[in-house]
Write a protein that holds these residues in place. Structure first.
Motif, PDB file in Angstrom:
ATOM      1  N   GLY A  97     -72.951  47.553 -24.993  1.00 42.18           N
ATOM      2  CA  GLY A  97     -72.195  48.230 -23.948  1.00 42.18           C
ATOM      3  C   GLY A  97     -73.058  48.580 -22.749  1.00 42.18           C
ATOM      4  O   GLY A  97     -72.628  48.426 -21.588  1.00 42.18           O
ATOM      5  N   ASP A 110     -73.936  45.276 -20.860  1.00 41.85           N
ATOM      6  CA  ASP A 110     -72.764  44.724 -20.189  1.00 41.85           C
ATOM      7  C   ASP A 110     -72.417  45.497 -18.926  1.00 41.85           C
ATOM      8  O   ASP A 110     -71.921  44.930 -17.948  1.00 41.85           O
ATOM      9  CB  ASP A 110     -71.550  44.732 -21.134  1.00 41.85           C
ATOM     10  CG  ASP A 110     -71.523  43.515 -22.055  1.00 41.85           C
ATOM     11  OD1 ASP A 110     -72.169  42.503 -21.715  1.00 41.85           O
ATOM     12  OD2 ASP A 110     -70.868  43.586 -23.110  1.00 41.85           O
ATOM     13  N   ALA A 111     -72.689  46.806 -18.949  1.00 46.72           N
ATOM     14  CA  ALA A 111     -72.329  47.650 -17.810  1.00 46.72           C
ATOM     15  C   ALA A 111     -73.381  47.642 -16.707  1.00 46.72           C
ATOM     16  O   ALA A 111     -73.105  48.045 -15.575  1.00 46.72           O
ATOM     17  CB  ALA A 111     -72.093  49.086 -18.283  1.00 46.72           C
TER      18      ALA A 111
END
Length: 222
Positions: free
Chosen positions: A19, A22-23
């Motif tokens: 996460g 990906d961010a």
């Protein structure tokens, strides 16, 4: 875009890393694996720039996975950044000998993790003095977890300046800090390190640091 393969057998940790990457701008997750065998397969299939590698996993552990990934990879070879709990993993030393570019504490903050991935992708090793000395000094004088006891290379092939640069590297100084200490350019420091690794048949800065302890060039605690 930096492509990262995330390897960890704990779902929540793996999901958190995925996460975060990906961010973050400039990063892309090429895949995720929960054991070493899957990591080896995905590394060959997706050809990531960096592998975030857990050590303790069921089946194939992170040391064996690191060894296989680096041995089987086509150019450009990915960088392996070990994830460790620090006070538990005596296997970190074995991972460094296997060719990993450094290690990161699992409780490191998001900015630290992203900076670490960028650093190893750029060819540097993640060796903050506060972490490096305690881990490498603790295990550098012991046989690795696979039981090998290979004699370290002879340092006689190095020039006095190369030995000096290797010593400061093992003590945790960055290239810039070494350049300032020796009154030379950062590019010259990199040249000395590259020549050192070539002469001693080393694949990474991490292995050079371990070698400095193994040969007694740097003495733990001093």
């Amino acid at each position: 875009m930096t492509r990262v393969l995330v390897v960890d057998d704990q779902f929540l940790i793996r999901a958190g890393l995925v996460g975060l990457l990906d961010a973050a701008p400039g990063f892309e997750v090429s895949g995720e694996a929960d054991d070493g065998a899957e990591a080896v397969r995905l590394a060959a299939e997706t050809r990531p720039d960096v592998v975030l590698m857990d050590i303790r996993m069921p089946g194939m552990n992170g040391i064996e996975a690191t060894t296989r990934i680096l041995a089987e990879a086509a150019d450009p070879v990915p960088r392996v950044l070990i994830l460790t709990t620090f006070d538990l993993d005596e296997y970190v030393y074995g991972a460094l000998r296997a060719g990993a570019s450094g290690f990161l504490l699992k409780d490191s903050g998001p900015e630290r993790l992203l900076a670490a991935v960028r650093a190893v992708e750029g060819g540097d090793a993640l060796f903050a003095p506060s972490v490096t000395r305690r881990l490498v000094e603790a295990f550098a004088r012991h046989r690795d977890p696979e039981g090998r006891a290979d004699a370290p290379p002879d340092l006689a092939a190095l020039t006095s300046r190369e030995r000096e640069v290797l010593t400061l590297t093992a003590r945790g100084l960055s290239n810039l800090e070494i350049a300032d200490r020796l009154y030379i350019s950062e590019a010259t420091v990199k040249t000395h390190l590259n020549r050192t690794m070539s002469k001693l048949d080393l694949d990474s800065r991490a292995q050079a640091v371990v070698l400095a302890y193994e040969t007694g060039l740097v003495v733990p605690g001093r």
